[in-house]
Design an enzyme around this catalytic site. Structure first.
Site, mmCIF file in Angstrom:
data_model
loop_
_atom_site.group_PDB
_atom_site.id
_atom_site.type_symbol
_atom_site.label_atom_id
_atom_site.label_comp_id
_atom_site.label_asym_id
_atom_site.label_seq_id
_atom_site.Cartn_x
_atom_site.Cartn_y
_atom_site.Cartn_z
ATOM 1 C CD GLU A 209 7.729 37.171 4.720
ATOM 2 O OE1 GLU A 209 7.928 37.507 3.544
ATOM 3 O OE2 GLU A 209 7.866 37.962 5.677
ATOM 4 C CB CYS A 243 9.340 34.280 -3.382
ATOM 5 S SG CYS A 243 10.566 34.829 -2.209
HETATM 6 P P1 NAD Z 1 3.233 25.826 -0.768
HETATM 7 O O1 NAD Z 1 2.232 26.821 -0.334
HETATM 8 O O2 NAD Z 1 2.804 24.749 -1.686
HETATM 9 O O3 NAD Z 1 3.900 25.085 0.489
HETATM 10 C C1 NAD Z 1 4.411 25.795 1.598
HETATM 11 C C2 NAD Z 1 4.274 24.939 2.852
HETATM 12 O O4 NAD Z 1 2.906 24.681 3.111
HETATM 13 C C3 NAD Z 1 4.965 23.579 2.772
HETATM 14 O O5 NAD Z 1 5.645 23.352 3.997
HETATM 15 C C4 NAD Z 1 3.832 22.593 2.588
HETATM 16 O O6 NAD Z 1 4.071 21.349 3.181
HETATM 17 C C5 NAD Z 1 2.670 23.280 3.269
HETATM 18 N N1 NAD Z 1 1.395 22.984 2.622
HETATM 19 C C6 NAD Z 1 1.152 22.762 1.306
HETATM 20 N N2 NAD Z 1 -0.158 22.556 1.088
HETATM 21 C C7 NAD Z 1 -0.778 22.638 2.291
HETATM 22 C C8 NAD Z 1 -2.134 22.514 2.733
HETATM 23 N N3 NAD Z 1 -3.111 22.255 1.873
HETATM 24 N N4 NAD Z 1 -2.386 22.662 4.045
HETATM 25 C C9 NAD Z 1 -1.404 22.935 4.920
HETATM 26 N N5 NAD Z 1 -0.103 23.048 4.556
HETATM 27 C C10 NAD Z 1 0.215 22.911 3.276
HETATM 28 O O7 NAD Z 1 4.410 26.699 -1.389
HETATM 29 P P2 NAD Z 1 5.770 26.221 -2.071
HETATM 30 O O8 NAD Z 1 5.436 25.521 -3.358
HETATM 31 O O9 NAD Z 1 6.624 25.525 -1.080
HETATM 32 O O10 NAD Z 1 6.480 27.616 -2.388
HETATM 33 C C11 NAD Z 1 6.171 28.359 -3.529
HETATM 34 C C12 NAD Z 1 5.404 29.599 -3.223
HETATM 35 O O11 NAD Z 1 5.923 30.236 -2.084
HETATM 36 C C13 NAD Z 1 5.475 30.629 -4.324
HETATM 37 O O12 NAD Z 1 4.223 31.240 -4.473
HETATM 38 C C14 NAD Z 1 6.480 31.630 -3.813
HETATM 39 O O13 NAD Z 1 6.379 32.921 -4.339
HETATM 40 C C15 NAD Z 1 6.222 31.605 -2.357
HETATM 41 N N6 NAD Z 1 7.393 31.994 -1.599
HETATM 42 C C16 NAD Z 1 7.368 33.151 -0.898
HETATM 43 C C17 NAD Z 1 8.500 33.557 -0.210
HETATM 44 C C18 NAD Z 1 8.537 34.822 0.593
HETATM 45 O O14 NAD Z 1 9.496 35.011 1.313
HETATM 46 N N7 NAD Z 1 7.533 35.660 0.517
HETATM 47 C C19 NAD Z 1 9.644 32.769 -0.245
HETATM 48 C C20 NAD Z 1 9.614 31.597 -0.969
HETATM 49 C C21 NAD Z 1 8.481 31.206 -1.640
#
Ligand code: NAD
Length: 454
Positions: A209, A243
């Site tokens: 997602e 998002c």
């Molecule tokens: P992110 O990708 O930075 O983090 C998401 C998760 O991944 C967190 O639990 C984090 O600890 C983990 N993570 C971060 N870096 C990592 C790595 N290098 N290796 C492994 N795990 C890692 O995203 P965010 O900042 O939490 O959320 C924002 C983004 O998420 C935006 O792009 C937004 O559009 C998207 N989003 C999508 C939805 C949806 O339902 N499609 C919902 C909410 C947010």
């Protein structure tokens, strides 16, 4: 206990078949609802500490959605899990064919920070309803909500079924080394790619997602006032950290001034400002700096940059934005609404198509030809006509992206399906058999075969 031991324990438990029992799933879903209901105050306090999210918005956009998912699963899980009979072809008669929904097994759910409860718990609810065991890794960015989920889940659930593991990149990387039966990830596109690669090593199926720039197109024949009202709510909810928020607005040039006046009216009416306890903070300083940097001060129609003390950016609208502006180069994920204009629908469609396929798309129009054309020509995860964000609340609609905005869907029945393998079975009796397929072959048999099989 290390991560591998947690997963081994869950897999052993799964292999006892205890989770195949529908009453067990119902019991655990009820347990989750009770735990959350009894600890609502804690949940409100934690999210307020993290980014000043109000009780009103927390209930509306987090808890009520979680409760609805649980309630729907409680009513429907028996039906969703039922074996489904399908028709059987002539060659296999008098056999019968059916499909058995079977839980994938042990699941890893990785949550994002912007709706920390809902984005972590709704996939977990769907997984438990489907009969899986769950390791949940919430986002570490809102540390209080992560901690409260770990505390509530780990104190009230058997870790063999449901366990919260806290941590950031290091811990998530270690979890991704382990073989799960499915990974459900919510977050950014770059991290989505890391997750997908890690899953590929074990051929683990994924739901991703992700995000992107979700546009709103406004044609000239709309109800301008209602369009502005709905867009202002959708954009500034959670201070734009959604998002599926309308990322940028493409408005017909002939109604731009009237539209801007209506947007201003509803922003003022919302009373969102630094001292308003119902207006959410920007999650951290890093994001505040990033967002401030996207605000070109020469283009501010209303609003402006935020400061580090309050970590609040007022609802901001930028006008005369062009596609090469910084604000159009990345997903905004904050309370900034860039307004661009178009002269023809062809032009608007062409511009939107230059971006990656968005998670959401919104068109505001009374013209059915325009509506049909846009829905036919633009690819997007999900969306709405004459509204924004609210499609997310419809449990009958699958929620997910397409292309760069994601893989797979969930919510309601689609969540159950995301965690199920649909096992197909042909069952035959012993008492009869067509000899046609058996050697020795002959031209006569081939003639019959062609007649029967086609
Ligand atoms: P992110 O990708 O930075 O983090 C998401 C998760 O991944 C967190 O639990 C984090 O600890 C983990 N993570 C971060 N870096 C990592 C790595 N290098 N290796 C492994 N795990 C890692 O995203 P965010 O900042 O939490 O959320 C924002 C983004 O998420 C935006 O792009 C937004 O559009 C998207 N989003 C999508 C939805 C949806 O339902 N499609 C919902 C909410 C947010």
């Amino acid at each position: 206990m290390n991560y591998q031991e947690i997963v081994d324990q869950q897999r052993n438990f799964f292999n006892t078949n205890a989770t195949k029992n529908i009453s067990f799933r119902i019991q655990e879903l009820k347990r989750l609802k009770n735990v959350l209901k009894q600890n609502e105050t804690l949940l409100y306090q934690a999210i307020y500490q993290d980014f000043k999210k109000s009780e009103f918005e927390t209930y509306l956009t987090e808890l009520s959605i979680i409760y609805h998912e649980i309630d729907l699963a409680l009513v429907k899980v028996k039906k969703w899990a039922k074996k489904k009979k399908v028709s059987t072809g002539l060659a296999n008669l008098p056999g019968k064919s059916y499909i058995i929904p079977e839980p994938y097994g042990t699941i890893l759910v990785i949550g994002a920070w912007n709706y920390p409860y809902q984005l972590s718990l709704c996939p977990a609810i769907a997984a438990i309803a489907a009969g899986c065991t769950v390791v949940l890794k919430p986002s570490e960015v809102p540390s209080q909500t992560s901690e409260v989920m770990a505390q509530l889940i780990n104190q009230n659930f058997d870790p063999k079924l449901f366990k919260v593991v806290e941590g950031s990149v290091k811990e998530t990387t270690a979890l991704l080394e382990i073989r799960f039966d499915k990974i459900f990830f919510t977050g950014s596109v770059p991290v989505g790619k890391i997750v997908y690669q890690a899953a590929a090593k074990h051929l683990t199926p994924v739901t991703l997602e992700l995000g992107g720039k979700s546009p709103a197109i406004i044609t000239k024949d709309v109800n301008i006032d209602m369009t502005a009202k709905r867009l202002v709510w959708a954009k500034y909810l959670n201070a734009g950290q959604t998002c599926i928020a309308p990322d940028y607005v493409l408005v017909d040039a002939t109604i731009k001034d009237k539209f801007l006046a209506a947007i201003k009216k509803y922003i003022e009416k919302s009373d969102y400002h630094v001292d308003n306890d119902n207006y959410t903070q920007i999650i951290n300083e890093k994001n505040l700096d990033r967002l401030n940097d996207l605000i070109n001060e020469d283009k501010i129609f209303i609003g402006g940059k935020g400061n580090k003390e309050e970590r609040v950016i007022p609802p901001t609208v930028l006008t005369d934005v062009v596609y090469t502006d910084k604000v159009m180069q990345e997903e905004i994920f904050g309370p900034i609404m860039p307004i661009l204009t178009f002269d023809t629908i062809d032009e608007a469609i062409e511009r939107v198509k230059k971006f990656e396929k968005p998670l959401s798309f919104y068109v505001f129009t009374k013209n059915s030809t325009t509506r049909k054309r846009i829905l036919n020509e633009i690819s997007f995860g999900g969306g709405a006509v004459n509204d924004a964000v609210m499609h997310f609340t419809e449990q009958t609609l699958p929620f997910g992206g397409v292309g760069e905005s994601g893989i797979g869907t969930y919510h309601g029945k689609y969540g159950f399906e995301a965690f199920s393998h649909y096992k197909s079975v042909l069952q035959k009796p012993f008492w009869v058999e067509l000899d046609l397929k058996y050697a020795p072959y002959s031209s006569k048999k081939l003639k019959w075969l062609k007649r029967l099989v086609g």
